[in-house]
Design a protein around this motif. Structure first.
Motif, mmCIF file in Angstrom:
data_model
loop_
_atom_site.group_PDB
_atom_site.id
_atom_site.type_symbol
_atom_site.label_atom_id
_atom_site.label_comp_id
_atom_site.label_asym_id
_atom_site.label_seq_id
_atom_site.Cartn_x
_atom_site.Cartn_y
_atom_site.Cartn_z
ATOM 1 N N ALA A 47 0.861 -1.188 0.000
ATOM 2 C CA ALA A 47 0.000 0.000 0.000
ATOM 3 C C ALA A 47 0.896 1.236 0.000
ATOM 4 O O ALA A 47 1.361 1.690 1.042
ATOM 5 C CB ALA A 47 -0.908 -0.014 1.221
ATOM 6 N N TYR A 48 1.152 1.763 -1.191
ATOM 7 C CA TYR A 48 2.014 2.930 -1.310
ATOM 8 C C TYR A 48 1.269 4.194 -0.855
ATOM 9 O O TYR A 48 0.034 4.288 -0.970
ATOM 10 C CB TYR A 48 2.487 3.101 -2.755
ATOM 11 C CG TYR A 48 3.619 2.162 -3.116
ATOM 12 C CD1 TYR A 48 4.946 2.540 -2.956
ATOM 13 C CD2 TYR A 48 3.359 0.884 -3.604
ATOM 14 C CE1 TYR A 48 5.994 1.677 -3.273
ATOM 15 C CE2 TYR A 48 4.382 0.010 -3.921
ATOM 16 C CZ TYR A 48 5.700 0.415 -3.759
ATOM 17 O OH TYR A 48 6.732 -0.455 -4.070
ATOM 18 N N PRO A 49 2.006 5.170 -0.342
ATOM 19 C CA PRO A 49 1.383 6.440 0.026
ATOM 20 C C PRO A 49 1.040 7.258 -1.212
ATOM 21 O O PRO A 49 1.307 6.833 -2.347
ATOM 22 C CB PRO A 49 2.475 7.128 0.853
ATOM 23 C CG PRO A 49 3.755 6.590 0.292
ATOM 24 C CD PRO A 49 3.451 5.159 -0.090
ATOM 25 N N LYS A 50 0.465 8.427 -1.010
ATOM 26 C CA LYS A 50 0.295 9.361 -2.120
ATOM 27 C C LYS A 50 1.683 9.693 -2.665
ATOM 28 O O LYS A 50 2.606 9.982 -1.903
ATOM 29 C CB LYS A 50 -0.380 10.645 -1.641
ATOM 30 C CG LYS A 50 -1.818 10.460 -1.211
ATOM 31 C CD LYS A 50 -2.398 11.768 -0.702
ATOM 32 C CE LYS A 50 -3.841 11.544 -0.241
ATOM 33 N NZ LYS A 50 -4.409 12.739 0.392
ATOM 34 N N ILE A 51 1.813 9.654 -3.971
ATOM 35 C CA ILE A 51 3.114 9.918 -4.590
ATOM 36 C C ILE A 51 2.933 10.918 -5.717
ATOM 37 O O ILE A 51 2.020 10.791 -6.548
ATOM 38 C CB ILE A 51 3.765 8.628 -5.113
ATOM 39 C CG1 ILE A 51 4.180 7.727 -3.937
ATOM 40 C CG2 ILE A 51 4.978 8.935 -6.003
ATOM 41 C CD1 ILE A 51 4.821 6.421 -4.332
ATOM 42 N N ALA A 52 3.813 11.913 -5.738
ATOM 43 C CA ALA A 52 3.872 12.874 -6.839
ATOM 44 C C ALA A 52 5.266 12.828 -7.440
ATOM 45 O O ALA A 52 6.262 13.042 -6.733
ATOM 46 C CB ALA A 52 3.551 14.286 -6.351
ATOM 47 N N ALA A 53 5.325 12.515 -8.719
ATOM 48 C CA ALA A 53 6.584 12.581 -9.461
ATOM 49 C C ALA A 53 6.546 13.861 -10.291
ATOM 50 O O ALA A 53 5.637 14.055 -11.097
ATOM 51 C CB ALA A 53 6.740 11.363 -10.359
ATOM 52 N N VAL A 54 7.519 14.733 -10.069
ATOM 53 C CA VAL A 54 7.561 16.044 -10.723
ATOM 54 C C VAL A 54 8.749 16.053 -11.675
ATOM 55 O O VAL A 54 9.887 15.787 -11.258
ATOM 56 C CB VAL A 54 7.679 17.170 -9.690
ATOM 57 C CG1 VAL A 54 7.678 18.533 -10.373
ATOM 58 C CG2 VAL A 54 6.533 17.087 -8.669
ATOM 59 N N THR A 55 8.514 16.358 -12.943
ATOM 60 C CA THR A 55 9.590 16.245 -13.922
ATOM 61 C C THR A 55 9.439 17.293 -15.014
ATOM 62 O O THR A 55 8.500 18.097 -15.006
ATOM 63 C CB THR A 55 9.617 14.823 -14.517
ATOM 64 O OG1 THR A 55 10.785 14.662 -15.315
ATOM 65 C CG2 THR A 55 8.388 14.555 -15.365
ATOM 66 N N SER A 56 10.393 17.283 -15.964
ATOM 67 C CA SER A 56 10.391 18.218 -17.093
ATOM 68 C C SER A 56 10.684 17.457 -18.381
ATOM 69 O O SER A 56 11.541 16.566 -18.406
ATOM 70 C CB SER A 56 11.444 19.316 -16.898
ATOM 71 O OG SER A 56 11.133 20.126 -15.791
ATOM 72 N N PHE A 57 9.992 17.823 -19.433
ATOM 73 C CA PHE A 57 10.106 17.121 -20.708
ATOM 74 C C PHE A 57 11.511 17.218 -21.285
ATOM 75 O O PHE A 57 12.008 16.276 -21.904
ATOM 76 C CB PHE A 57 9.079 17.697 -21.684
ATOM 77 C CG PHE A 57 8.947 16.931 -22.975
ATOM 78 C CD1 PHE A 57 8.678 15.570 -22.970
ATOM 79 C CD2 PHE A 57 9.056 17.574 -24.198
ATOM 80 C CE1 PHE A 57 8.537 14.852 -24.148
ATOM 81 C CE2 PHE A 57 8.921 16.869 -25.382
ATOM 82 C CZ PHE A 57 8.657 15.511 -25.360
ATOM 83 N N ASN A 58 12.176 18.372 -21.092
ATOM 84 C CA ASN A 58 13.478 18.591 -21.720
ATOM 85 C C ASN A 58 14.653 18.400 -20.776
ATOM 86 O O ASN A 58 15.766 18.825 -21.075
ATOM 87 C CB ASN A 58 13.535 19.998 -22.323
ATOM 88 C CG ASN A 58 12.619 20.141 -23.520
ATOM 89 O OD1 ASN A 58 12.472 19.212 -24.299
ATOM 90 N ND2 ASN A 58 11.978 21.288 -23.646
ATOM 91 N N LYS A 114 3.491 15.189 -12.559
ATOM 92 C CA LYS A 114 3.383 16.560 -13.055
ATOM 93 C C LYS A 114 4.592 16.805 -13.946
ATOM 94 O O LYS A 114 5.737 16.724 -13.498
ATOM 95 C CB LYS A 114 3.351 17.551 -11.893
ATOM 96 C CG LYS A 114 3.349 19.015 -12.306
ATOM 97 C CD LYS A 114 3.296 19.902 -11.064
ATOM 98 C CE LYS A 114 3.322 21.376 -11.437
ATOM 99 N NZ LYS A 114 4.635 21.799 -11.935
ATOM 100 N N ILE A 115 4.361 17.114 -15.210
ATOM 101 C CA ILE A 115 5.473 17.306 -16.139
ATOM 102 C C ILE A 115 5.403 18.699 -16.738
ATOM 103 O O ILE A 115 4.381 19.120 -17.276
ATOM 104 C CB ILE A 115 5.485 16.212 -17.241
ATOM 105 C CG1 ILE A 115 6.673 16.420 -18.188
ATOM 106 C CG2 ILE A 115 4.169 16.120 -17.988
ATOM 107 C CD1 ILE A 115 6.984 15.223 -19.064
ATOM 108 N N GLU A 116 6.509 19.418 -16.614
ATOM 109 C CA GLU A 116 6.653 20.737 -17.211
ATOM 110 C C GLU A 116 7.154 20.529 -18.641
ATOM 111 O O GLU A 116 8.261 20.051 -18.857
ATOM 112 C CB GLU A 116 7.641 21.576 -16.393
ATOM 113 C CG GLU A 116 8.036 22.887 -17.013
ATOM 114 C CD GLU A 116 6.843 23.767 -17.302
ATOM 115 O OE1 GLU A 116 6.659 24.114 -18.488
ATOM 116 O OE2 GLU A 116 6.093 24.089 -16.370
ATOM 117 N N MET A 117 6.328 20.866 -19.605
ATOM 118 C CA MET A 117 6.656 20.552 -21.000
ATOM 119 C C MET A 117 7.712 21.489 -21.579
ATOM 120 O O MET A 117 8.264 21.206 -22.643
ATOM 121 C CB MET A 117 5.395 20.566 -21.863
ATOM 122 C CG MET A 117 4.362 19.511 -21.468
ATOM 123 S SD MET A 117 4.984 17.803 -21.486
ATOM 124 C CE MET A 117 5.090 17.481 -23.253
#
Length: 739
Positions: A656-667, A696-699
């Motif tokens: 049972a994983y916690p809430k997870i946010a992966a934040v990244t950028s396309f370039n 969440k990905i910053e394009m």
């Protein structure tokens, strides 16, 4: 603050198709169903990433009021129209203005005065926010340069000694490949010379006829230093040096006295320095100590006054020869032609098991040494007179009155009587000092405060508390922690907590002020910065005990820090989150697999979560450079098996994983977006719990996210709102917040 809406539980996450891809090494086969997401040119991949953003926006839409509140708090505490303290170089004072409503800084300068009083001549002019100085020149307005561009970043600037020519490097994609342009500061006109695809760092030759720059190869490794002669075709630029070893990084700088170009070649375990004399340019490069000796060192050539009265060519070495924490020595250049064992090195700063030497440099009169002791970085200065002899004077260290702080040299001019220093602590905003170098009249030197960064909104450092605590790791190792909280938080086991860590590349998480962090503390969150193995806080051993086949110590140290917080009496053990970025994002993935039950939420910023796949492919950006940090799984089955046992993507399990946010950028060229894209698919497919996993990905961004300060504030507000919402810590403490 009004009650925020409940999380959207009806949004459906995007499900990537499965295209089995077999990766085989050392007889082990790993089937990767999501490797196809690596093709960033594919419209299907782009659409999938957009769908990830849409899902993230739906799941976190209820956090928007909190995000806006945190953004306004960051903005409300920041003096938006401000400027840096002018720093002198040659005959000019250089500084940066920021203007309310503008995303980027404006680089300016004004001419210096020469009165004959050294300290007065090196006292910066009083520049006021929003008010131009007489004679002020704008070198580069980042806002004008960025207009109409999706991204803007400056990768380096340089000015000729006579102050007439200015070079600057700009990136408009986030890919860290820069376009270099030249400006004639007398006319304001741009020169026709344009250099494409340069990397960080620029420097003019002393005569101003050449510009030196670096170039990266296809894997984004800096491998060439080139020289451009102004007015000639770029295609004819001279390659001064090319480094063909894919595991070595290349960089350069001018020596402090600007008589040499200094090329630095190395990895985290050994290095090589090559020198080019400007007064004998055609003689080419000479090697100080060959990499074959497997020493980790830095070299600085300079002229040292000796008893005869004639300055003698000398090389300053900061090295690890019989000194794991490094030491400082002097060597005569003629000695370097001898075998290493026959060379005579004169000790300047001896080795210590308790003090890590981070680096050393010189001015015309003093040696400057950066050291780390008891986790704290500090600066020591020693007069050059008598250096390396029995008459060497003792070191002088500028004194500060806080327990947890960071102090370092932020700039020095070779001939200046002062050294510019930066100082900060967790709750002391950044300060700029000039340290007047010790003289017979002033044997301890003198600290002159030039500026403390203003913090608005009624900020008072006394509202917050920072303490040093210690966690105990599984093997009994004591792990230092920095514990930050609002002074009104009670030790009654009810607060929320956040543990932050990095733990790689000998990088230390040094004390530093952060406006954005106050928004978490003001909501009663107790923040622990875990100084885990793999970092550099406790010397070279601390780093080596958290790399290669000891890498798991980094992860278990972080869990130990979490356990300390859970049992500290400050927080509710059910209300702890974790956060880290890049290699710290790998840390997040590893601890989520190790102990998912200990965290309510995990924020992984540009996370290196598919590390084994990346490092197995030397064609991918920077992969070969990573072998000194993690080991080489291509050639070493033991390294392969060890990495496979912890790399986050391959170790997602039924839990049972916690809430997870992966934040990244396309370039992002350092940690490719495909790593978190694959990871979140594996997590959603495998978790046995109900908590959402979002990406969440910053394009339009790179490794540091999007450009522009307001955009970056909003990104930080997004991360912190995710944490605060997940911990149920959205309300400000009584009396906290902007005033």
């Amino acid at each position: 603050m009004t009650q925020t809406p409940l999380q959207n539980t009806t949004a459906v996450p995007p499900v990537a198709k499965k295209v089995p891809f077999a990766r085989e090494h050392h007889g082990d086969v790993f089937v990767d169903n999501y490797e196809w997401l690596r093709d960033k040119e594919s419209p299907e991949v782009v659409e999938h990433l957009k769908a990830e953003n849409a899902y993230q926006e739906a799941v976190t839409a209820h956090q928007e009021p909190l995000r806006e509140a945190i953004f306004q708090e960051i903005k409300g505490r920041t003096q938006e129209t401000d400027l840096s303290v002018p720093g002198r170089k040659d005959g000019w004072w250089y500084y940066t203005r920021s203007v309310e409503g503008k995303e980027y800084g404006i680089q300016c300068r004004v001419q210096a005065q020469e009165t004959g009083d050294p300290v007065a001549d090196w006292t910066p002019p009083a520049v006021e926010p929003g008010i131009d100085l007489p004679g002020e020149e704008v070198l580069l307005d980042g806002n004008a340069e960025a207009e109409g561009k999706p991204f803007f970043s400056v990768g380096g600037t340089a000015v000729t000694i006579d102050g007439n020519l200015y070079a600057y490097a700009v990136d408009n994609s986030g890919e860290e490949r820069f376009t270099v342009r030249f400006k004639d500061l007398r006319s304001g006109e741009l020169l026709p010379d344009v250099i494409e695809n340069a990397f960080y760092g620029l420097a003019f030759s002393p005569d101003g006829t050449r510009l030196f720059y670096t170039v990266v190869d296809d894997s984004w490794r800096p491998y060439q230093v080139k020289a451009h002669v102004l007015g000639t075709p770029v295609e004819q630029d001279e390659v001064l040096y090319q480094e063909d070893d894919v595991a070595m990084w290349l960089g350069f700088e001018l020596s402090s006295d600007r008589r040499h170009l200094v090329l630095s070649i190395g990895c985290s375990e050994f290095s090589e320095t090559r020198l080019l004399r400007f007064d004998d340019y055609d003689a080419g490069l000479t090697t100080v100590i060959s990499r074959d000796e497997h020493l980790l060192y830095e070299a600085e050539p300079f002229l040292l006054a000796v008893a005869s009265g004639t300055p003698q060519e000398t090389i300053l070495l900061t090295h690890n020869k019989d000194a794991i924490n490094s030491m400082v020595s002097l060597v005569d250049p003629a000695d370097l032609a001898k075998p290493l064992a026959a060379q005579h090195w004169r000790t300047v700063v001896a080795h210590s098991d308790d003090v890590r030497i981070n680096g050393a440099g010189v001015t015309a009169t003093h040696l400057l040494v950066s050291v780390r002791q008891d986790t704290i970085e500090r600066v020591q200065v020693i007069p050059l007179a008598g250096l390396g002899t029995p008459e060497q004077a003792p070191a002088v260290e500028p004194a500060f009155d806080e327990e947890l702080y960071t102090a370092g040299v932020s700039g020095s001019d070779y001939d200046a009587p002062v050294v510019r220093m930066g100082y900060t602590s967790y709750f002391t905003p950044s300060r700029v000092y000039d340290f007047v170098l010790p003289t017979a009249d002033r044997p301890e030197g003198e600290l002159l405060l030039r500026k403390e960064s203003p913090v608005l909104g009624g900020y008072s450092g006394s509202d917050y508390v920072a303490t040093r605590e210690w966690a105990t790791a599984d093997d009994g190792t004591r792990v230092p922690l920095s514990v930050l909280r609002h002074a009104s938080v009670q030790q009654d086991s009810t607060a929320a907590g956040l543990v932050y860590g990095y733990g790689s590349y000998e990088v230390s998480m040094d004390p530093g002020f952060g406006v954005a962090r106050l928004s978490l503390l003001d909501r009663g969150i107790v923040m622990v910065i875990a100084h885990i193995r793999g970092g550099g806080e406790l010397g070279r051993h601390w780093y080596e005990d958290g790399k290669k086949l000891s890498k798991k110590n980094t992860f278990t140290d972080f869990v130990a820090a979490t356990d300390w917080l859970a049992g500290s009496g400050w927080v509710d053990a059910e209300r702890i989150a974790a956060m880290g970025g890049s290699a710290g994002g790998l840390l997040m993935g590893a601890v989520a697999n190790l102990a998912p039950e200990k965290y309510a939420a995990v924020v992984a910023q540009v996370p290196f979560v598919d590390a084994l796949t990346t490092i197995l492919d030397p064609e991918l950006p920077l992969s070969a450079l990573e072998w000194e940090e993690w080991g080489n799984p291509i050639t070493d089955p033991e390294v392969y098996a060890y990495m496979k046992s912890y790399t986050p993507y391959e170790n997602v399990r039924a839990a049972a994983y916690p809430k997870i946010a992966a934040v990244t950028s396309f370039n992002d060229t350092r940690v490719l977006y495909v790593e978190p894209a694959k990871w979140v698919q594996a997590l959603r497919e495998t978790t046995t719990g109900p908590e959402p996993v979002v990406m969440k990905i910053e394009m339009d961004g790179g490794h540091g996210g999007a450009s522009g300060r307001y955009v970056q504030w909003r990104e930080r507000a997004w991360d912190y709102a995710f944490v605060a919402d997940s911990l149920g810590a959205t309300e400000l403490l009584p009396g906290a917040g902007l005033k």
